[in-house]
Design a protein around this motif. Structure first.
Motif, short mmCIF file in Angstrom:
data_model
loop_
_atom_site.label_atom_id
_atom_site.label_comp_id
_atom_site.label_asym_id
_atom_site.label_seq_id
_atom_site.Cartn_x
_atom_site.Cartn_y
_atom_site.Cartn_z
N LYS A 226 -58.66 64.58 87.07
CA LYS A 226 -59.78 65.23 86.36
C LYS A 226 -61.12 64.75 86.91
CE LYS A 226 -59.41 65.53 81.86
NZ LYS A 226 -59.11 65.13 80.45
N ARG A 227 -61.19 63.49 87.32
CA ARG A 227 -62.44 62.96 87.88
C ARG A 227 -62.65 63.36 89.33
NH1 ARG A 227 -60.73 58.19 85.06
NH2 ARG A 227 -59.86 57.37 87.01
N GLY A 228 -61.61 63.92 89.94
CA GLY A 228 -61.70 64.24 91.35
C GLY A 228 -61.62 63.01 92.23
N GLN A 229 -60.95 61.98 91.72
CA GLN A 229 -60.83 60.69 92.42
C GLN A 229 -59.96 60.84 93.66
OE1 GLN A 229 -60.12 57.67 89.48
NE2 GLN A 229 -59.33 56.21 90.99
N ALA A 230 -60.27 60.11 94.72
CA ALA A 230 -59.50 60.21 95.95
C ALA A 230 -58.12 59.56 95.82
CB ALA A 230 -60.26 59.55 97.10
N ARG A 231 -58.08 58.36 95.26
CA ARG A 231 -56.81 57.63 95.16
C ARG A 231 -56.72 56.91 93.82
NH1 ARG A 231 -55.09 52.91 99.45
NH2 ARG A 231 -56.72 51.76 98.35
N VAL A 232 -55.54 56.97 93.23
CA VAL A 232 -55.28 56.28 91.97
C VAL A 232 -54.09 55.35 92.18
CG1 VAL A 232 -54.61 56.52 89.55
CG2 VAL A 232 -56.08 58.25 90.61
N ILE A 233 -54.29 54.07 91.83
CA ILE A 233 -53.18 53.10 91.86
C ILE A 233 -53.00 52.62 90.43
CG2 ILE A 233 -52.29 50.94 92.82
CD1 ILE A 233 -54.18 51.34 95.19
N PRO A 234 -52.00 53.12 89.72
CA PRO A 234 -51.84 52.78 88.31
C PRO A 234 -51.50 51.31 88.09
CG PRO A 234 -50.60 54.76 88.89
CD PRO A 234 -51.02 54.12 90.16
N GLY A 235 -52.08 50.74 87.04
CA GLY A 235 -51.78 49.36 86.66
C GLY A 235 -52.72 48.36 87.32
N VAL A 236 -53.18 47.40 86.54
CA VAL A 236 -54.15 46.42 87.04
C VAL A 236 -53.55 45.55 88.13
CG1 VAL A 236 -55.58 44.44 86.41
CG2 VAL A 236 -55.39 46.38 84.84
N VAL A 237 -52.36 45.02 87.90
CA VAL A 237 -51.75 44.10 88.88
C VAL A 237 -51.38 44.83 90.16
CG1 VAL A 237 -49.81 42.54 89.33
CG2 VAL A 237 -50.97 42.49 87.10
#
Length: 268
Positions: A226-237
């Motif tokens: 939805k943000r148009g983000q290039a890359r998403v890596i789920p989870g903080v760690v």
């Protein structure tokens, strides 16, 4: 921002795992969902669940084996002829394979590469041109943290996901200014049927802290879309680990990879 309300989203591999959760998250906002996977019974169950949760949602079920190019092409043709406009493509279908290459079954590797690489690309080749022509659209490709770094004992799977990761970045650059966005989500370990299909041979033992559940993965992926983000890596760690490794010179990483390879072979 990508507005999802009233849009039609097509989700592959929607019968289980991350794909099913992605369909559930998208189903809260989109106007219509096209659920694609081989197992029709599971898709029908999911469709009933989604409509019960949101009666106004329109859900289409398409039981298709994405390895069957003719069937995949026919499905896309039928959707087009029916006037269905795919605004959001979620390229999720895929599977993995654990173990040393010399011990793996070639037919399984070939099917994995066909699905993870060729089918993914075919869907993009068919659905991106209409998006560009309309001047709007959104793509969510499911890559993997494994595609950020070569992974001993799962080298072919990691390579297939490196393809998805890089294809997503390149396509995003190609589509700059067209109104079509591309986001790649790179999950770390997610407890799903993936592990069962990939097999247990030389499966790496990882601390619990690096695991992210499928619901969290889907929530963060759709938020990034939805943000148009290039890359998403789920989870903080997992995100911290992936970003650190991604920034290291290969020369520093190779000795660590060699140790992983020896361990997978039964050494120390």
């Amino acid at each position: 921002m990508n507005e999802l309300r009233g849009k039609t989203a097509l989700v592959t591999g929607a019968s289980a795992g991350i794909g099913r959760e992605l369909a559930r998250v998208l189903g809260r906002e989109v106007g219509a969902l096209v659920l694609v996977a081989r197992r029709r019974e599971r898709l029908d169950d999911l469709a009933r669940e989604l409509v019960a949760a949101r009666p106004g949602l329109r859900v289409l079920v398409r039981a298709v084996d994405l390895l069957d190019r003719k069937a995949l092409g026919a499905m896309l043709d039928d959707l087009g002829q029916a006037g269905e406009v795919i605004d959001v493509l979620v390229n999720n279908a895929g599977f993995g394979d654990y173990g040393l290459l010399e011990n793996r079954d070639w037919e399984k590797i070939e099917r994995m590469l066909e699905l993870n690489v060729v089918s993914t690309t075919m869907l993009l080749a068919r659905l991106v041109p209409p998006m560009v022509a309309r001047g709007s659209g959104a793509i969510l490709n499911v890559g993997s943290i494994a595609g950020i770094l070569p992974s001993p004992a799962m080298s072919t799977y990691a390579a297939s996901k490196a393809y998805v990761n890089h294809l997503s970045e390149g396509l995003r650059a190609e589509l700059a200014g067209t109104g079509v966005s591309v986001t790649v989500v790179c999950p770390g370990p997610v407890p799903t049927e993936f592990q069962e299909v990939a097999g247990s041979d030389a499966r790496p033992e990882l601390p619990k802290a690096v695991y992210v559940d499928a619901v969290t993965c889907a929530e963060e992926a759709v938020a990034g879309l939805k943000r148009g983000q290039a890359r998403v890596i789920p989870g903080v760690v997992p995100r911290a680990m992936a970003m650190t490794v991604d920034a290291l010179p290969k020369a520093l990483v190779r000795p660590f990879l060699s140790k992983m390879g020896k361990k997978a072979r039964g050494g120390r």
